[in-house]
Design an enzyme around this catalytic site. Structure first.
Site, PDB file in Angstrom:
ATOM      1  N   ARG A   1       0.850  -1.182   0.000  1.00 10.92           N
ATOM      2  CA  ARG A   1       0.000   0.000   0.000  1.00 10.92           C
ATOM      3  C   ARG A   1       0.887   1.232   0.000  1.00 10.92           C
ATOM      4  O   ARG A   1       1.690   1.412   0.920  1.00 10.92           O
ATOM      5  CB  ARG A   1      -0.869  -0.043   1.258  1.00 10.92           C
ATOM      6  CG  ARG A   1      -2.091   0.782   1.175  1.00 10.92           C
ATOM      7  CD  ARG A   1      -3.002   0.482   2.331  1.00 10.92           C
ATOM      8  NE  ARG A   1      -2.477   0.974   3.600  1.00 10.92           N
ATOM      9  CZ  ARG A   1      -3.253   1.372   4.595  1.00 10.92           C
ATOM     10  NH1 ARG A   1      -4.555   1.309   4.471  1.00 10.92           N
ATOM     11  NH2 ARG A   1      -2.737   1.786   5.715  1.00 10.92           N
TER      12      ARG A   1
ATOM     13  N   ASP B   1       0.611  -2.295  12.472  1.00 15.63           N
ATOM     14  CA  ASP B   1       1.047  -2.751  11.146  1.00 15.63           C
ATOM     15  C   ASP B   1       1.332  -4.247  11.208  1.00 15.63           C
ATOM     16  O   ASP B   1       2.325  -4.691  11.808  1.00 15.63           O
ATOM     17  CB  ASP B   1       2.300  -1.975  10.721  1.00 15.63           C
ATOM     18  CG  ASP B   1       2.670  -2.266   9.272  1.00 15.63           C
ATOM     19  OD1 ASP B   1       2.818  -3.457   8.926  1.00 15.63           O
ATOM     20  OD2 ASP B   1       2.787  -1.309   8.496  1.00 15.63           O
TER      21      ASP B   1
ATOM     22  N   THR C   1      -0.687   7.627  -1.074  1.00 13.23           N
ATOM     23  CA  THR C   1      -1.991   7.554  -1.750  1.00 13.23           C
ATOM     24  C   THR C   1      -2.908   6.514  -1.108  1.00 13.23           C
ATOM     25  O   THR C   1      -4.113   6.517  -1.329  1.00 13.23           O
ATOM     26  CB  THR C   1      -1.817   7.151  -3.230  1.00 13.23           C
ATOM     27  OG1 THR C   1      -1.254   5.828  -3.257  1.00 13.23           O
ATOM     28  CG2 THR C   1      -0.900   8.115  -3.956  1.00 13.23           C
TER      29      THR C   1
HETATM   30  C1  PRP Z   1      -1.206  -4.133   4.717  1.00 11.99           C
HETATM   31  C2  PRP Z   1      -2.091  -5.348   4.959  1.00 11.99           C
HETATM   32  C3  PRP Z   1      -2.975  -5.347   3.742  1.00 11.99           C
HETATM   33  C4  PRP Z   1      -3.153  -3.883   3.461  1.00 11.99           C
HETATM   34  C5  PRP Z   1      -4.498  -3.476   3.969  1.00 11.99           C
HETATM   35  O1  PRP Z   1      -0.204  -4.428   3.838  1.00 11.99           O
HETATM   36  O2  PRP Z   1      -1.362  -6.519   5.114  1.00 11.99           O
HETATM   37  O3  PRP Z   1      -2.419  -6.016   2.629  1.00 11.99           O
HETATM   38  O4  PRP Z   1      -2.131  -3.179   4.193  1.00 11.99           O
HETATM   39  O5  PRP Z   1      -4.762  -2.155   3.638  1.00 11.99           O
HETATM   40  P1  PRP Z   1      -5.860  -1.746   2.571  1.00 11.99           P
HETATM   41  O6  PRP Z   1      -7.080  -2.533   2.872  1.00 11.99           O
HETATM   42  O7  PRP Z   1      -6.038  -0.280   2.853  1.00 11.99           O
HETATM   43  O8  PRP Z   1      -5.317  -1.997   1.198  1.00 11.99           O
HETATM   44  P2  PRP Z   1       1.000  -3.419   3.500  1.00 11.99           P
HETATM   45  O9  PRP Z   1       0.681  -2.611   2.302  1.00 11.99           O
HETATM   46  O10 PRP Z   1       1.373  -2.663   4.738  1.00 11.99           O
HETATM   47  O11 PRP Z   1       2.149  -4.378   3.042  1.00 11.99           O
HETATM   48  P3  PRP Z   1       2.907  -5.545   3.837  1.00 11.99           P
HETATM   49  O12 PRP Z   1       1.940  -6.692   3.959  1.00 11.99           O
HETATM   50  O13 PRP Z   1       4.027  -5.844   2.899  1.00 11.99           O
HETATM   51  O14 PRP Z   1       3.366  -5.023   5.161  1.00 11.99           O
HETATM   52  N1  URA Z   2      -2.331  -2.360   7.218  1.00  8.34           N
HETATM   53  C1  URA Z   2      -1.944  -2.757   8.450  1.00  8.34           C
HETATM   54  O1  URA Z   2      -0.992  -3.529   8.609  1.00  8.34           O
HETATM   55  N2  URA Z   2      -2.637  -2.280   9.499  1.00  8.34           N
HETATM   56  C2  URA Z   2      -3.673  -1.442   9.377  1.00  8.34           C
HETATM   57  O2  URA Z   2      -4.267  -1.053  10.387  1.00  8.34           O
HETATM   58  C3  URA Z   2      -4.054  -1.047   8.082  1.00  8.34           C
HETATM   59  C4  URA Z   2      -3.375  -1.529   7.017  1.00  8.34           C
END
Ligand code: PRP
Ligand code: URA
Length: 209
Positions: free
Chosen positions: A104, A200, A108
């Site tokens: 993500r 996170d 944005t």
């Molecule tokens: C986090 C989580 C989801 C996403 C959720 O991933 O694991 O994939 O955010 O957010 P959204 O519903 O607003 O899209 P992140 O982008 O932090 O990547 P990661 O899993 O590599 O830490």
């Molecule tokens: N991704 C995460 O890991 N945690 C949140 O709360 C939202 C998006």
């Protein structure tokens, strides 16, 4: 319209409390996520069809049951989804695993796709998309489109914690997809984090913060 199931089994809810706790360290966090994923898989697969078989016990021949038909595919969204795969595979060891890589963009909040590798026969499989967090819904939405574009027909979504905003996106964009959650939280904050959430998920699983 896709159904939303909040899995309220006491063990899931108990363990989720420790997952949420900011004082839970990486090792314990990872173990708890693994356990909750296994418990959720138990509930999510409740409707899998069975067929009658005969088995010879040490005593006599008996009528019994085996899973019928549909093969399962697991699709974790990288990277946090990886933390739930082994737990599900403990119950469904024959499941094939595909991967969708998305992150993500912190500015944005839109997902950026960087990797897709799936089993060749996804159109025949019952797919479970796995991600601990359903926040804005952007990542799960893109992952589900990526699967459908490649022929997937039967998809379920499994997340630990969701915000209502994310659930609404999936319900609107993918009314055919049932959503399974351990908890439905209150809202998103200004940075797109789930409130109260668990922080996170990727960083907590992999110790990157
Ligand atoms: C986090 C989580 C989801 C996403 C959720 O991933 O694991 O994939 O955010 O957010 P959204 O519903 O607003 O899209 P992140 O982008 O932090 O990547 P990661 O899993 O590599 O830490
Ligand atoms: N991704 C995460 O890991 N945690 C949140 O709360 C939202 C998006």
């Amino acid at each position: 319209m896709g159904n939303v199931f909040v899995l309220d089994h006491p063990l899931i809810q108990h363990k989720l409390t420790y997952i949420r706790d900011k004082n839970t360290g990486t090792k314990e966090f990872r173990e708890l996520v693994d356990e909750v994923a296994m418990l959720m898989a138990f509930e999510i697969t409740r409707d899998l069809p069975l067929r009658d078989v005969e088995v010879e016990t040490p005593v006599m021949k008996a009528e019994s049951k085996k899973l019928a038909g549909k093969k399962i595919g697991l699709v974790p969204i990288l990277r946090a989804g990886l933390g739930m795969v082994d737990g599900v595979r403990k119950l469904i060891p024959a499941a094939k695993v595909g991967h969708v890589g998305l992150y993500r963009d912190p500015k944005t909040l839109k997902p950026v796709e960087y990797y897709v590798k799936l089993p060749s026969d996804i159109e025949e499989r019952e797919l479970i998309v796995i991600d601990p967090m359903l926040a804005t819904g952007g990542s799960a939405n893109d992952a589900i489109y990526a699967l459908k574009k490649r022929g997937a027909k039967n998809i379920r979504l499994m997340c630990l914690v969701a915000a209502p905003e994310g659930v609404e996106v999936i319900k609107k964009e993918h009314p055919d997809v049932d959503i399974y959650l351990a908890a439905m939280d209150e809202k998103l904050d200004d940075h797109g984090y789930i409130v109260p959430g668990l922080g996170d998920a990727g960083d907590r699983l992999f110790g990157t913060k």
